[in-house]
Design a protein around this motif. Structure first.
Motif, short mmCIF file in Angstrom:
data_model
loop_
_atom_site.label_atom_id
_atom_site.label_comp_id
_atom_site.label_asym_id
_atom_site.label_seq_id
_atom_site.Cartn_x
_atom_site.Cartn_y
_atom_site.Cartn_z
N ASN A 1 0.74 -1.20 -0.03
CA ASN A 1 -0.05 0.16 0.04
C ASN A 1 0.75 1.12 -0.10
OD1 ASN A 1 -2.41 -0.97 -0.31
ND2 ASN A 1 -2.90 -1.27 1.93
N PHE A 2 1.97 1.61 0.57
CA PHE A 2 2.92 2.33 0.49
C PHE A 2 3.15 2.79 -0.99
CE2 PHE A 2 7.17 4.32 -0.08
CZ PHE A 2 6.98 5.47 0.88
N TRP A 3 3.69 1.71 -1.75
CA TRP A 3 4.00 2.19 -3.22
C TRP A 3 2.71 2.32 -3.93
CZ3 TRP A 3 8.20 3.90 -3.48
CH2 TRP A 3 9.42 3.29 -2.79
N ARG A 4 1.41 1.80 -3.58
CA ARG A 4 0.35 2.36 -4.24
C ARG A 4 0.00 3.59 -3.96
NH1 ARG A 4 -5.89 1.61 -3.16
NH2 ARG A 4 -6.72 1.71 -5.33
N ASP A 5 0.15 3.94 -2.79
CA ASP A 5 -0.17 5.35 -2.56
C ASP A 5 0.97 6.49 -2.89
OD1 ASP A 5 -2.23 4.94 -0.81
OD2 ASP A 5 -1.27 5.29 1.09
N HIS A 6 2.18 5.96 -3.07
CA HIS A 6 3.12 6.74 -3.68
C HIS A 6 3.13 7.00 -4.96
CE1 HIS A 6 7.38 8.34 -4.05
NE2 HIS A 6 7.52 7.53 -5.26
N GLN A 7 2.55 5.83 -5.85
CA GLN A 7 2.25 6.06 -7.21
C GLN A 7 1.11 6.91 -7.58
OE1 GLN A 7 2.93 2.29 -9.80
NE2 GLN A 7 0.75 2.44 -9.83
N SER A 8 0.07 6.57 -6.73
CA SER A 8 -1.13 7.38 -7.17
C SER A 8 -0.99 9.05 -6.85
CB SER A 8 -2.42 6.72 -6.35
OG SER A 8 -2.71 5.79 -6.94
N SER A 9 -0.15 9.26 -5.63
CA SER A 9 0.09 10.71 -5.13
C SER A 9 0.67 11.36 -6.27
CB SER A 9 0.72 10.75 -3.94
OG SER A 9 2.05 10.21 -4.08
N LYS A 10 1.67 10.62 -6.99
CA LYS A 10 2.40 11.28 -8.22
C LYS A 10 1.49 11.60 -9.32
CE LYS A 10 7.12 10.01 -7.16
NZ LYS A 10 8.26 10.14 -7.63
N VAL A 11 0.49 10.57 -9.67
CA VAL A 11 -0.33 10.85 -10.85
C VAL A 11 -1.04 12.01 -10.24
CG1 VAL A 11 -2.13 9.88 -12.20
CG2 VAL A 11 0.02 8.40 -11.61
N ASN A 12 -1.57 11.91 -9.09
CA ASN A 12 -2.74 13.09 -8.79
C ASN A 12 -1.84 14.45 -8.84
OD1 ASN A 12 -5.01 11.90 -8.18
ND2 ASN A 12 -4.30 11.11 -6.54
N ALA A 13 -0.71 14.50 -8.40
CA ALA A 13 0.24 15.64 -8.25
C ALA A 13 0.32 16.29 -9.85
CB ALA A 13 1.63 15.48 -7.77
#
Length: 145
Positions: free
Chosen positions: A55-67
């Motif tokens: 989940n850490f890497w899922r959140d990391h990946q999605s936060s970059k896309v959202n950014a």
């Protein structure tokens, strides 16, 4: 001039809709932008790239896309309204406020009086602190006149 106003922060109440309706009723020359306010799709923003098992890497990946969206819209706005609610810690909103402060983009904070102390640094860099969406509309009337 049409003002672009970025609406940042909590997604669990209708404060965005209240501001937009008030601005429309007043005939203000504003357009509103915002981050993705659908929690589920925001959390899954990067899943099409391959869903990480951790989940850490899922959140990391999605936060970059959202950014991509957030960074672009913040950089293009004339003013930001940053809402802090009472139910969750809005670290993303605090980050947006800091980003605005670093870029020199004026922002208004919108929050209740009971969280003045934890937001003292965020409020110190804000151009105004509003307690209600109606107050934000009044501020927009003044600055866009």
């Amino acid at each position: 001039m049409i003002w672009t106003v970025y609406l940042s922060g909590e997604i669990h109440t209708d404060w965005r809709e209240q501001i937009a309706a008030g601005a429309e009723a007043a005939g203000l020359p504003v357009e509103f932008t915002s981050a993705n306010t659908d929690h589920e799709s925001s959390d899954a923003a990067g899943d099409f790239l391959g869903k990480p098992e951790n989940n850490f890497w899922r959140d990391h990946q999605s936060s970059k896309v959202n950014a991509i969206r957030t960074k672009t819209l913040l950089e293009q706005c004339d003013l930001a309204v940053i809402r802090f609610g009472d139910k969750y810690k809005q670290w993303n909103a605090a980050f947006d406020a800091g980003y605005c402060a670093a870029m020199g983009t004026p922002y208004i904070t919108l929050h209740d009086e009971d969280i003045v102390h934890p937001l003292k640094e965020v409020d110190a860099a804000a151009m105004a602190w509003a307690k209600t969406p109606g107050q934000v509309v009044e501020l927009l009337k003044y600055v866009t006149a």
